[in-house]
Design a protein around this motif. Structure first.
Motif: not given
Length: 216
Positions: A37-51
């Motif tokens: 789960l943390p990796d999935r969330l991190k990937w999505l954050e990356k797709k939103h410029k780290g936000s």
């Protein structure tokens, strides 16, 4: 004779479509689900410029809940996993590609929809009733503006199966037949269109178009 069965043709259609939507092979969500789960969330954050704020908003999750998931203090319920999957599919379709798809149909012409070299095009072996032959479909010049947005929306909202069904509906509209009577045996090309002369190459001797804009 057709090169494959309708079942094989549908798998080829799925493969071409999902790759053209996302740049990835089918099954991206299943592969994402195998990650922590943390990796999935991190990937999505990356797709939103780290936000994390923007990523949480895109998924329809409160920032507090998102951060609790990220830290492992809380696990998402089934409905929240569904939201996460939807946000992942949304992030898998690049904005530039989404724009090109949106502009790939414009009945009568346009930057990406000038028959036969621009706009959405598809090359496939299709059977309609007893008429079985390879066809070059000039979708771009013959479907209403934005029609293929519905294919993108179906993918984001419901997944790959829904996107394939929506594309088949669009093909049915183009051919003026019920999608249920269309049998796709093979798909050799699918393109959202490029400006200039970079569209799908025509088959030799297939330069004219019929009243539907189909190259034959």
């Amino acid at each position: 004779m057709p090169k494959g069965t309708p079942e094989e043709g549908e798998e080829k259609l799925r493969d071409k479509l999902i790759r053209k939507l996302t740049g990835r092979a089918p099954g991206a969500i299943e592969r994402e689900q195998k990650k922590s789960l943390p990796d999935r969330l991190k990937w999505l954050e990356k797709k939103h410029k780290g936000s994390d704020k923007d990523a949480a908003k895109a998924a329809g999750i409160s920032l507090t809940t998102w951060r609790r998931w990220r830290s492992g203090k809380q696990k998402p319920k089934a409905d929240s996993i569904g939201k996460l999957d939807k946000a992942t599919r949304d992030a898998l379709v690049p904005k530039g590609r989404r724009k090109r798809i949106s502009e790939s149909t414009n009945k009568g012409g346009g930057t990406y929809a000038t028959a036969p070299t621009g706009g959405a095009q598809m090359s496939a072996w299709i059977t309609i009733s007893s008429d079985s032959r390879p066809r070059d479909l000039n979708l771009g010049g013959n479907l209403p503006p934005g029609r293929l947005d519905q294919v993108v929306n179906a993918y984001v909202e419901k997944g790959e199966d829904a996107a394939v069904e929506e594309l088949k509906k669009a093909i049915g509209e183009y051919l003026h037949v019920d999608p249920d009577v269309i049998h796709i045996h093979d798909v050799t090309g699918l393109d959202w269109g490029r400006s200039g002369s970079e569209g799908l190459r025509r088959r030799p001797g297939r330069g004219r178009t019929d009243e539907q804009g189909e190259i034959f």
